[in-house]
Design an enzyme around this catalytic site. Sequence first.
Site, PDB file in Angstrom:
ATOM      1  N   ASP A   1       0.833  -1.207   0.000  1.00 23.91           N
ATOM      2  CA  ASP A   1       0.000   0.000   0.000  1.00 23.91           C
ATOM      3  C   ASP A   1       0.870   1.260   0.000  1.00 23.91           C
ATOM      4  OD1 ASP A   1      -2.105  -1.741   0.385  1.00 23.91           O
ATOM      5  OD2 ASP A   1      -2.115  -1.461   2.562  1.00 23.91           O
TER       6      ASP A   1
HETATM    7  N1  URA Z   1      -1.069  -5.923   4.088  1.00 29.03           N
HETATM    8  C1  URA Z   1      -1.580  -4.685   4.054  1.00 29.03           C
HETATM    9  O1  URA Z   1      -2.607  -4.401   4.666  1.00 29.03           O
HETATM   10  N2  URA Z   1      -0.932  -3.765   3.328  1.00 29.03           N
HETATM   11  C2  URA Z   1       0.218  -3.994   2.672  1.00 29.03           C
HETATM   12  O2  URA Z   1       0.776  -3.100   2.034  1.00 29.03           O
HETATM   13  C3  URA Z   1       0.734  -5.302   2.723  1.00 29.03           C
HETATM   14  C4  URA Z   1       0.064  -6.245   3.441  1.00 29.03           C
END
Ligand code: URA
Length: 279
Positions: free
Chosen positions: A118
């Site tokens: 993310d």
């Molecule tokens: N889980 C998440 O919630 N976000 C990420 O970026 C990776 C794993």
Amino acid sequence: MRQAILKAVAAGASAKKTLERVISKAGLGSRTEARSWIHAGRVTVNGRVTQNPDQWIDFEHDRVRFDGRPLEAAERLYILLYKPTGYLTTYKDPEGRPTVYDLLQDIDTFVSPVGRLDLDTSGLLILTNDNQAAEHLTNPDHGVAKTYLVKCASVLDDAALERLRSGVELADGPTRPAMVARVRDSERYSHIEITIHEGRNRQVRRMIDAVGSKVLKLVRTRIGPLAIGELKIGKWRPLTAEEIQALLPRRLWPQSTRPRSTSASETPHRAKAFRKKKR
Ligand code: URA
């Protein structure tokens, strides 16, 4: 660094692709441009002009030339990036926000992220041009472990950690068993380490939501045998041959570098273009 990359990867034949895809994957231009060049008769396969962009190409056997110059299968490239927060794991953002490709300016082969992180997550991200390896690493059935350090917006009790371990119900189904350890608690926060073998969208954030808390900070610290180690945030390095072998099953190990022509007229096209096109 480039030398290091070339040593760390094997020149290998990739799976069959259409001619149009071969030209665009080599970084010469978009697929639309590739089609128009092929239609214009600028591409030969095994010495013959072909005007069919959908022709299947097998790099083991077929020799492709563009404007008379040979095009080779790109070296298989596997890199490890320490992504900072604030960078998208996409090639281009319509809103013009920074992407991980802004951190890869000095790589002249197009690589794709293996899974995503993310915008607000930092940590390890593998990028490669080896589609089979990417597929293996993202398939939950192959169980490549991904470990995250999580700062939660409240103190989680032992029952919450146990629920995270055994699986919580998410909108897209229950999570598989995870390894969860308490790193430390402060008065208001828990810091936990969680290892999962899946890679669903925003999975860790949703798991923490499911036990009644929120993620304040998320860092991916390990992917299988790979750890952050000396890698600085915002920087990348090629995987070593040993790391590639530790990460992938033997059937996907890249072949060792093959001897190839070095004369000037035989210099293959290389993929500088993808960076230029983005600007
Ligand atoms: N889980 C998440 O919630 N976000 C990420 O970026 C990776 C794993």
